[in-house]
Scaffold this motif. Structure first.
Motif, mmCIF file in Angstrom:
data_model
loop_
_atom_site.group_PDB
_atom_site.id
_atom_site.type_symbol
_atom_site.label_atom_id
_atom_site.label_comp_id
_atom_site.label_asym_id
_atom_site.label_seq_id
_atom_site.Cartn_x
_atom_site.Cartn_y
_atom_site.Cartn_z
ATOM 1 N N GLU A 77 0.763 -1.632 0.016
ATOM 2 C CA GLU A 77 -0.243 -0.347 0.255
ATOM 3 C C GLU A 77 0.656 0.833 -0.222
ATOM 4 N N ALA A 78 1.740 1.069 0.851
ATOM 5 C CA ALA A 78 2.654 2.207 0.534
ATOM 6 C C ALA A 78 3.250 3.277 -0.796
ATOM 7 N N ILE A 79 3.919 1.324 -1.022
ATOM 8 C CA ILE A 79 4.663 1.873 -2.498
ATOM 9 C C ILE A 79 3.466 2.372 -3.443
ATOM 10 N N ARG A 80 2.281 1.639 -3.118
ATOM 11 C CA ARG A 80 1.823 2.044 -4.713
ATOM 12 C C ARG A 80 0.814 3.568 -4.048
ATOM 13 N N ARG A 81 0.761 4.584 -3.187
ATOM 14 C CA ARG A 81 0.700 5.684 -2.570
ATOM 15 C C ARG A 81 1.714 6.304 -2.602
ATOM 16 N N ARG A 82 2.727 5.962 -2.636
ATOM 17 C CA ARG A 82 4.011 7.039 -2.221
ATOM 18 C C ARG A 82 3.648 7.895 -3.960
ATOM 19 N N ARG A 83 3.913 9.227 -3.588
ATOM 20 C CA ARG A 83 3.872 10.089 -5.241
ATOM 21 C C ARG A 83 5.298 11.117 -4.791
ATOM 22 N N ASP A 84 5.533 11.668 -5.211
ATOM 23 C CA ASP A 84 7.017 12.988 -5.570
ATOM 24 C C ASP A 84 5.983 14.462 -5.201
ATOM 25 N N VAL A 85 6.055 14.105 -3.820
ATOM 26 C CA VAL A 85 4.687 15.284 -3.541
ATOM 27 C C VAL A 85 5.813 17.028 -3.757
ATOM 28 N N ARG A 86 4.763 17.826 -4.883
ATOM 29 C CA ARG A 86 5.641 19.337 -4.515
ATOM 30 C C ARG A 86 4.001 19.861 -4.186
ATOM 31 N N ALA A 87 2.833 19.539 -4.918
ATOM 32 C CA ALA A 87 2.355 20.806 -4.655
ATOM 33 C C ALA A 87 1.073 20.823 -3.072
ATOM 34 N N GLU A 88 1.537 20.141 -2.552
ATOM 35 C CA GLU A 88 0.788 19.484 -1.739
ATOM 36 C C GLU A 88 0.767 19.459 -0.234
ATOM 37 N N PHE A 89 2.358 20.864 -0.093
ATOM 38 C CA PHE A 89 2.525 20.419 1.707
ATOM 39 C C PHE A 89 1.776 21.307 2.425
ATOM 40 N N SER A 90 1.161 20.752 3.189
ATOM 41 C CA SER A 90 0.240 21.315 4.435
ATOM 42 C C SER A 90 0.959 23.169 4.559
ATOM 43 N N GLY A 91 2.269 23.034 5.136
ATOM 44 C CA GLY A 91 3.160 23.657 6.131
ATOM 45 C C GLY A 91 2.775 23.179 7.596
ATOM 46 N N GLU A 92 2.292 22.537 7.537
ATOM 47 C CA GLU A 92 1.766 21.824 9.136
ATOM 48 C C GLU A 92 3.244 20.910 9.712
ATOM 49 N N PRO A 93 4.099 21.540 9.973
ATOM 50 C CA PRO A 93 5.303 20.125 11.041
ATOM 51 C C PRO A 93 5.289 19.299 11.412
ATOM 52 N N VAL A 94 6.321 18.663 10.578
ATOM 53 C CA VAL A 94 6.133 17.367 11.550
ATOM 54 C C VAL A 94 6.329 16.712 12.981
ATOM 55 N N ALA A 95 6.426 16.713 13.065
ATOM 56 C CA ALA A 95 6.794 16.126 14.764
ATOM 57 C C ALA A 95 7.500 15.688 15.348
ATOM 58 N N ASP A 96 9.019 15.978 16.158
ATOM 59 C CA ASP A 96 9.842 14.833 16.269
ATOM 60 C C ASP A 96 10.075 13.546 15.952
ATOM 61 N N ASP A 97 9.031 12.426 16.859
ATOM 62 C CA ASP A 97 9.134 11.511 16.824
ATOM 63 C C ASP A 97 8.752 10.853 15.842
ATOM 64 N N VAL A 98 8.797 11.472 14.441
ATOM 65 C CA VAL A 98 7.687 11.024 13.396
ATOM 66 C C VAL A 98 8.837 10.869 11.868
ATOM 67 N N LEU A 99 9.066 12.200 12.583
ATOM 68 C CA LEU A 99 10.702 12.565 11.514
ATOM 69 C C LEU A 99 12.288 11.339 12.501
ATOM 70 N N LEU A 100 12.127 11.465 13.351
ATOM 71 C CA LEU A 100 13.261 10.277 13.980
ATOM 72 C C LEU A 100 12.839 8.991 13.409
ATOM 73 N N ARG A 101 11.455 8.705 13.153
ATOM 74 C CA ARG A 101 10.804 7.094 12.980
ATOM 75 C C ARG A 101 11.726 6.607 11.591
ATOM 76 N N ILE A 102 11.663 7.928 10.611
ATOM 77 C CA ILE A 102 11.619 7.846 9.293
ATOM 78 C C ILE A 102 13.223 7.769 8.959
ATOM 79 N N LEU A 103 13.917 8.896 9.701
ATOM 80 C CA LEU A 103 15.065 8.627 9.670
ATOM 81 C C LEU A 103 15.785 7.132 9.802
ATOM 82 N N GLU A 104 15.302 6.523 10.892
ATOM 83 C CA GLU A 104 15.304 5.627 11.338
ATOM 84 C C GLU A 104 15.475 3.877 10.080
ATOM 85 N N ALA A 105 14.188 4.731 9.682
ATOM 86 C CA ALA A 105 13.610 3.635 8.447
ATOM 87 C C ALA A 105 14.873 3.673 6.998
ATOM 88 N N ALA A 106 15.371 4.675 7.143
ATOM 89 C CA ALA A 106 16.692 4.717 6.499
ATOM 90 C C ALA A 106 17.709 4.527 6.860
#
Ligand SMILES: Cc1cc2nc3c(=O)[nH]c(=O)nc-3n(C[C@H](O)[C@H](O)[C@H](O)COP(=O)(O)O)c2cc1C
Length: 207
Positions: free
Chosen positions: A6-35
Motif C-alpha cells: 500500500e505504501a508503494i502504491r500510495r507514494r508520490r513525489d510531492v510538490r504542491a500538496e504540502f500543508s505547512g504543518e510541522p512534522v513531529a520530532d518522533d515521526v521524523l526520527l522514525r522516518i530517519l531510522e527507516a532510512a
C-alpha cells in the motif's frame, strides 16, 4: 499501519500538496531510522542526513533551484516548454523542511566487500536509504519530494559538507493535504509510466 504494498502504491513525489504543518520530532526520527536501516554494500552505511528547517536556508536554496529550473526551461524546444511550464518541480519553502541525503564514498576505507568490482554500489546503497525514507514517510502520512535541480558544489557549500561527502538529494519533507493518485509528470503530459510487460525481460534483454 499501511502494508508495504500500500505504501508503494500510495507514494508520490510531492510538490504542491504540502500543508505547512510541522512534522513531529518522533515521526521524523522514525522516518530517519527507516532510512538508516537500508542495506548497503559491505555494510558501509555511506549515507548521512542533514535536516534543514531554517527558513533563511530554505529561501536561499529555493532561489537557487528556481534559477536551475529557468536554465532547464531555456534548454527546451517550444513544444516541451509548453508542457513543462505549468509543472511545479519543488516544494522547498512549502514543506518547511529539507533533508539533504549525502554519500560518503570514503566510509569503510579502501577494502569494501562487494564494491571492489562495481564502485557505484556505494551510491546505490545511499539511494536505497532514500527509498526507505520515502516509503516510511507515506506510512506516517508525510510527503516527500525529491529535488535534483541544483548545482552540487552550491549545495555542498550551503550545508557545509566535507570534501569526501557528496549531496545526492534534497528531499522536501512535510505533512500533506493529500497524496495525488497520478504522478504529476503523467497528469501534466510530460511522460507516462511504461507498462510492466515492457520493463520485464525473460532470460535475455531482447526476449
Ligand atoms: C533521482 C530523482 C530525481 C528527481 N528529481 C526531481 C526534481 O528535481 N523535481 C521534481 O519535481 N521531481 C523530481 N523527481 C520526482 C520524479 O519526477 C517522480 O518520481 C516521477 O515523475 C514519478 O512520480 P511519482 O514519484 O509521484 O511516482 C525525482 C525523482 C528521482 C528518483
Amino acid at each position: 499501519m499501511v502494508s508495504v504494498y500500500e505504501a508503494i502504491r500510495r507514494r508520490r513525489d510531492v510538490r504542491a500538496e504540502f500543508s505547512g504543518e510541522p512534522v513531529a520530532d518522533d515521526v521524523l526520527l522514525r522516518i530517519l531510522e527507516a532510512a538508516h536501516h537500508a542495506p548497503s554494500v559491505g555494510n558501509t552505511q555511506p549515507w548521512d542526513f542533514v535536516v534543514v528547517r531554517d527558513t533563511g536556508t530554505l529561501d536561499t536554496f529555493a532561489e537557487h533551484v528556481a534559477t536551475a529550473r529557468r536554465d532547464f526551461a531555456e534548454s527546451l524546444p517550444a513544444d516541451r516548454l509548453d508542457t513543462f511550464n505549468p509543472i511545479k518541480i519543488d516544494g522547498i519553502r512549502e514543506s518547511g523542511m529539507g533533508i539533504v541525503v549525502t554519500y560518503d564514498g570514503s566510509r569503510g576505507g579502501p577494502n569494501i566487500l562487494g564494491r571492489h568490482t562495481v564502485d557505484d554500489t556505494g551510491l546505490f546503497s545511499a539511494v536505497l536509504a532514500i527509498q526507505n525514507l520515502w516509503l516510511a514517510a507515506v506510512a506516517e502520512e508525510v510527503g516527500v519530494g525529491w529535488v535534483s535541480f541544483y548545482d552540487e558544489d552550491y549545495l555542498t557549500e550551503l550545508v557545509g559538507l566535507p570534501s569526501t561527502v557528496r549531496p545526492i538529494a534534497w528531499l522536501c519533507v512535510g505533512k500533506v493535504t493529500a497524496f495525488q493518485q497520478v504522478p504529476d509528470l503523467e497528469r501534466f503530459g510530460w511522460r507516462q509510466r511504461r507498462s510492466l510487460s515492457d520493463a520485464v525481460h525473460f532470460e535475455t534483454y531482447r526476449a
